[in-house]
Design an enzyme around this catalytic site. Structure first.
Site, short mmCIF file in Angstrom:
data_model
loop_
_atom_site.label_atom_id
_atom_site.label_comp_id
_atom_site.label_asym_id
_atom_site.label_seq_id
_atom_site.Cartn_x
_atom_site.Cartn_y
_atom_site.Cartn_z
N HIS A 10 6.73 2.53 -0.77
CA HIS A 10 5.56 3.39 -0.68
C HIS A 10 5.54 4.29 0.56
CE1 HIS A 10 1.56 4.62 -1.81
NE2 HIS A 10 1.03 4.18 -0.67
N ASP A 65 7.59 1.59 -6.30
CA ASP A 65 6.41 1.66 -5.43
C ASP A 65 5.33 0.76 -6.03
OD1 ASP A 65 4.14 2.30 -4.00
OD2 ASP A 65 4.50 4.46 -4.00
N SER A 84 -0.26 8.52 0.62
CA SER A 84 -1.04 7.43 0.05
C SER A 84 -2.50 7.86 -0.14
CB SER A 84 -0.89 6.19 0.93
OG SER A 84 -1.35 5.04 0.28
#
Length: 264
Positions: free
Chosen positions: A244, A216, A94
């Site tokens: 995610h 996602d 991320s």
């Protein structure tokens, strides 16, 4: 307090090459517990908590330093210098994907390759660019987090995880979000969701792999493909995983993709 204590650095494994795992917003190094052990027989693994997360030194949190991702990248470089890392593999999830990109530019010899899991250089749509969110959406998200951190966490974490048939995964992410200091979470969220690192991508010299999930809501396939096209020496793998956080929802698939990448 030295940098290794500040960031709660944990070392495992053996091998001549190191592999550094970096966690995303609202998380800590525990999010890699299903992935990192698979590499301990061939790599020295390095896990750490960003300042403000996990068991890092919360007293080291400086709102000015961490007002942009560069402050977090500086910490990563300091960790690498303390461990004398050279030609290591960086695995970032991320927002840490862009932290790794920035660190690789600050210290080009530190990372031989980058694995970017669910990366996004910019979350807000721009002219000719799709980031997945309107500016007003991000404002609402940040306002909601600031007003009710626990409620925001309970609502957002399951949607981010996106594996509704396995509610325990969404609950784990919720719990992780809720453990984060609310004030630090608010500031880190603002830094994360308002960042723009598109200009840095073409400057990356490390060999790079983008690991992209389906469905996602934070970093869509369009965003992952943008990163692939923007980084010069970049490959791309669309995982079967959804959501995610494939490091939790599909760790075996993540491990295999990283293994295949580091073999070549």
């Amino acid at each position: 307090m030295n940098v290794l204590q500040r960031n709660n650095v944990i070392l495992n494994g053996s091998g001549s090459q190191s592999m550094v795992f970096s966690h995303g917003f609202g998380c800590d190094q525990n999010m890699w517990r299903l992935v990192s052990p698979a590499f301990e027989s061939t790599f020295k693994t390095v896990l750490f908590d960003h300042v403000g997360a996990g068991r890092s030194d919360l007293g080291a949190y400086d709102p000015e330093k961490y007002s942009n991702l560069s402050g977090y990248a500086d910490d990563l470089v300091e960790i690498g210098q303390a461990l004398d890392l050279k030609d290591a593999v960086f695995v970032g999830h991320s927002v840490s994907a862009m932290i790794g990109v920035l660190a690789s530019l600050k210290a080009p010899r530190m990372f031989e390759s980058l694995v970017l899991v669910g990366p996004s250089p910019r979350y807000i749509d721009d002219e000719g660019y799709y980031g997945g969110f309107k500016s007003g959406d991000i404002d609402e998200l940040l306002d909601s987090l600031a007003d009710n951190h626990m409620g925001w966490s309970a609502a957002m974490a399951p949607a981010i995880m996106a594996n509704s048939d396995r509610p325990e995964l969404g609950q784990e992410l919720t719990d992780s979000f809720c453990r984060t200091d609310p004030e630090i979470a608010k500031q880190f969220a603002k830094v994360t969701f308002t960042s723009d690192n598109r200009a840095e991508l073409p400057l990356v010299t490390a060999r790079t792999l983008v690991l992209q999930c389906k469905d996602d809501i934070i970093a869509s396939e369009v965003v992952g493909e943008y990163v692939r096209e923007a980084i010069p020496n970049c490959s791309y793998k669309l995982l079967d995983a959804t959501g995610h956080c494939p490091n939790l929802s599909a760790p075996a698939e993540v491990v295999e993709a990283i293994r295949e990448f580091v073999r070549h």
